[in-house]
Scaffold this active site. Structure first.
Site, short mmCIF file in Angstrom:
data_model
loop_
_atom_site.label_atom_id
_atom_site.label_comp_id
_atom_site.label_asym_id
_atom_site.label_seq_id
_atom_site.Cartn_x
_atom_site.Cartn_y
_atom_site.Cartn_z
N ASP A 1 0.85 -1.19 0.00
CA ASP A 1 0.00 0.00 0.00
C ASP A 1 0.88 1.24 0.00
OD1 ASP A 1 -2.47 -1.34 0.04
OD2 ASP A 1 -2.38 -1.57 2.21
N ASP B 1 -6.81 -1.38 -4.89
CA ASP B 1 -7.91 -1.10 -3.97
C ASP B 1 -8.85 -0.05 -4.56
OD1 ASP B 1 -6.64 -2.81 -2.16
OD2 ASP B 1 -5.63 -1.16 -1.14
#
Length: 164
Positions: free
Chosen positions: A125, A144
């Site tokens: 991330d 995402d």
């Protein structure tokens, strides 16, 4: 006049879109994994938005992050199952245009994160949003983002076409 292009060939564009999402996601993760130190935060808009490098062994919002490792296989299997179902329905031409875009977004995002889980044991991330003072939204990535946008498009399509 009969359509000379088989139905499955007309649907290939959605798989190409999903593949483009996977490639963009993986290239962005390679960049951040090689140019940032773990936990480093570089603010683009101070107090609101920046880039970081974090690893998430769980799912959204680090759900089951400390579960001991089995979650990697569970979330990978789930992503393959959902992507397979969406891909099968795309091939069969069962989705209208908006739902097809949504399916491609979700497949690309889900499989992009599966690649991370299988290669690294966690998802990379790198997007960090601040909401208030020292409160941060959980870091996320392009995969995402595409999954979330795809889900919103699916809801919009279901509202536009109730009963389908």
């Amino acid at each position: 006049m009969p359509d000379l292009v088989p139905a499955w060939r007309r649907q290939l564009k959605w798989f190409v879109l999903a593949l483009a999402i996977i490639v963009a996601d993986q290239l962005s993760k390679i960049y951040f994994n090689s140019h940032y130190q773990f936990g480093e935060l570089r603010e683009v808009i101070p107090g609101y938005f920046g880039f970081t490098l974090l690893y998430n062994p769980g799912a959204a919002f680090s759900f089951l992050a400390a579960a001991g490792g089995w979650q990697k296989f569970f979330f990978s299997a789930l992503a393959f199952a959902v992507s397979g179902w969406l891909g099968w329905n795309l091939l069969r031409g069962r989705f209208a245009c908006l739902m097809s875009v949504a399916a491609a977004f979700i497949m690309g995002g889900a499989l992009g994160n599966v690649i991370d889980r299988l290669l690294y044991g966690h998802v990379i991330d790198f997007i960090q949003v601040h909401h208030y003072s020292d409160w941060y939204y959980p870091a996320f990535n392009l995969a995402d983002s595409f999954i979330c946008v795809g889900a919103v498009l699916m809801v919009l399509d279901s509202l536009r076409n109730p009963g389908k």
